[in-house]
Design an enzyme around this catalytic site. Structure first.
Site, PDB file in Angstrom:
ATOM      1  N   CYS A 279       0.690  -1.242   0.121  1.00  0.00           N
ATOM      2  CA  CYS A 279      -0.052   0.097   0.121  1.00  0.00           C
ATOM      3  C   CYS A 279       0.895   1.421   0.060  1.00  0.00           C
ATOM      4  CB  CYS A 279      -0.950  -0.017   1.039  1.00  0.00           C
ATOM      5  SG  CYS A 279      -2.031  -1.519   1.352  1.00  0.00           S
TER       6      CYS A 279
ATOM      7  N   HIS B 209      -4.094   6.933   1.395  1.00  0.00           N
ATOM      8  CA  HIS B 209      -3.824   5.516   0.779  1.00  0.00           C
ATOM      9  C   HIS B 209      -5.526   5.029   1.187  1.00  0.00           C
ATOM     10  CE1 HIS B 209      -4.167   1.098   0.277  1.00  0.00           C
ATOM     11  NE2 HIS B 209      -4.036   0.800   1.553  1.00  0.00           N
TER      12      HIS B 209
ATOM     13  N   ASN C 187      -9.999  -1.275  -1.745  1.00  0.00           N
ATOM     14  CA  ASN C 187      -8.570  -0.994  -1.364  1.00  0.00           C
ATOM     15  C   ASN C 187      -7.894  -1.313  -2.821  1.00  0.00           C
ATOM     16  OD1 ASN C 187      -5.839  -0.917  -0.864  1.00  0.00           O
ATOM     17  ND2 ASN C 187      -6.318  -2.056   1.282  1.00  0.00           N
TER      18      ASN C 187
END
Ligand code: UT7
Length: 334
Positions: free
Chosen positions: A116, A261, A291
């Protein structure tokens, strides 16, 4: 001779698979519910690839749009940085497949694996290369295909409902004034908790790399200690933001937009509250895209520009946290 160029983001692009997957679709495959997923994560839909759509194909599509928005000819790209946790193949890295799809040859392709935080690491690398004068135009791509590696049964529900596929790309070039430039990047890692979010198999550290037994134990699917990851995220992200603010001598009110993020809407809301950021100064896209790991920040940035929340010259804070564990921030005057 000392070369001291500064870098800037010249253009942004993104790509999504065609197929939207709702929480209700997932509830047909596992014991979960739209209400649980929305309450705990904010996610309502995500996009998952169908055969023919790959990390490289989405990465190339996002890259082409970023180049068009940057008014940079593809032939002027000097380096491709490809950030992913889900490479199309074990090897070679996916960057060369994007290079080929863009019709390029000879230029270097660098694949990076910081999950990430991959986009922030990529920005940091691109910024450093441009500062030295080694490269002039760098294509940084974050692209992920999670869906082909997720456990869609109830045993994988805590992880599977979170992830979406997609790609985001930016073109980074030389700054010509101080109104548009990357101000700082700060990147970190700590391997002490490397296994709290990982996919163990297939692995060259295992003999054999994959086995029927390992698969029967579902060890080829990602696993996560969600609460521990959550706690790390809400500690490290505010610290990263503060680190960048101190370096650049900035106040919170100087930030025009925070692009975090997109792991969990609740994490981002908590980070915003902890630092005292007004909610309208943070953009989130996890509700519609889930995500998308290394792709989440450039996709969210693209969306913020598209909906008019970010304009040229704005001061942007990117911040991320992910497996590794890794974390970091970047402050950019767009
Ligand atoms: O980008 C990479 C970084 N990743 C993250 O930042 C993720 C960080 N962690 C999280 O976002 C949260 O921990 C989750 C959203 C993954 C989980 O939320 P939670 O509030 O920590 O739930 P939990 O894991 O403690 O689970 C609570 C309950 C459990 O049931 P019992 O034991 O209380 O009966 C789980 O089995 O919820 C259950 N559960 C689910 N129920 C319905 C777990 N996943 C699901 C699901 N649907 N998808």
């Amino acid at each position: 001779m000392t070369v001291t160029h500064r870098s800037r983001i010249l253009g942004v692009g993104m790509a999504l698979p065609k197929n939207v997957v709702t929480n209700h679709d997932l509830a047909k495959k596992m014991e979960t519910s739209h209400e649980w997923i929305v309450e705990r994560t904010g996610i309502e839909t995500r996009y998952w690839v169908e055969p023919g759509e790959t990390g490289a194909s989405m990465g190339a599509e996002a890259a082409k749009e970023a180049l068009a928005n940057a008014s940079v000819d593809v032939k002027d790209v000097d380096l491709i940085i490809y950030a992913t946790l889900s490479p199309d193949f074990n090897f070679p890295g996916t960057g060369v497949f994007v290079q080929r799809a863009l019709g390029l040859r000879d230029i270097p392709c660098l694949d990076i694996r910081q999950q990430c935080t991959g986009f922030i690491y990529g920005l940091s690398i691109a910024d450093a290369y441009i500062r030295t004068g080694m490269f002039k135009n760098i294509l940084l791509i974050g692209s992920e295909v999670h869906s082909t590696g997720l456990d869609v049964s109830t045993s994988g529900r805590d992880v599977t409902v979170l992830f979406g596929d997609g790609a985001g790309a930016v073109v980074i070039g030389r700054a010509t004034d101080d109104k548009h430039m990357i101000l700082s990047t700060h990147i970190h890692a700590d391997g002490a908790d490397a296994e709290i979010l990982w996919t163990e198999y297939p692995a060259s550290a295992r003999h054999p790399r994959i086995s029927a037994e390992a698969m029967a134990e579902r060890k080829h699917y990602p696993t996560m200690e969600g609460k521990r990851v959550f706690k790390h995220a809400v500690t490290k992200m505010p610290a990263s933001i503060m680190e960048g603010m101190v370096t650049n001598n900035l106040k919170l009110t100087d930030i025009d937009m925070m692009i975090p993020h997109q792991a969990n809407l609740r994490i981002n809301q908590m980070v915003g509250q902890m630092i005292g950021l007004p909610p309208e100064k943070m953009h989130n896209t996890i509700m519609k895209w889930g995500n998308t790991t290394a792709a989440s920040i450039p996709m969210c940035f693209y969306d913020a520009i598209k909906v008019g929340k970010v304009k040229q010259g704005d001061l942007i804070c990117f911040v991320a946290f992910g497996a590794g564990l890794t974390w970091g921030s970047a402050f950019v005057r767009f």
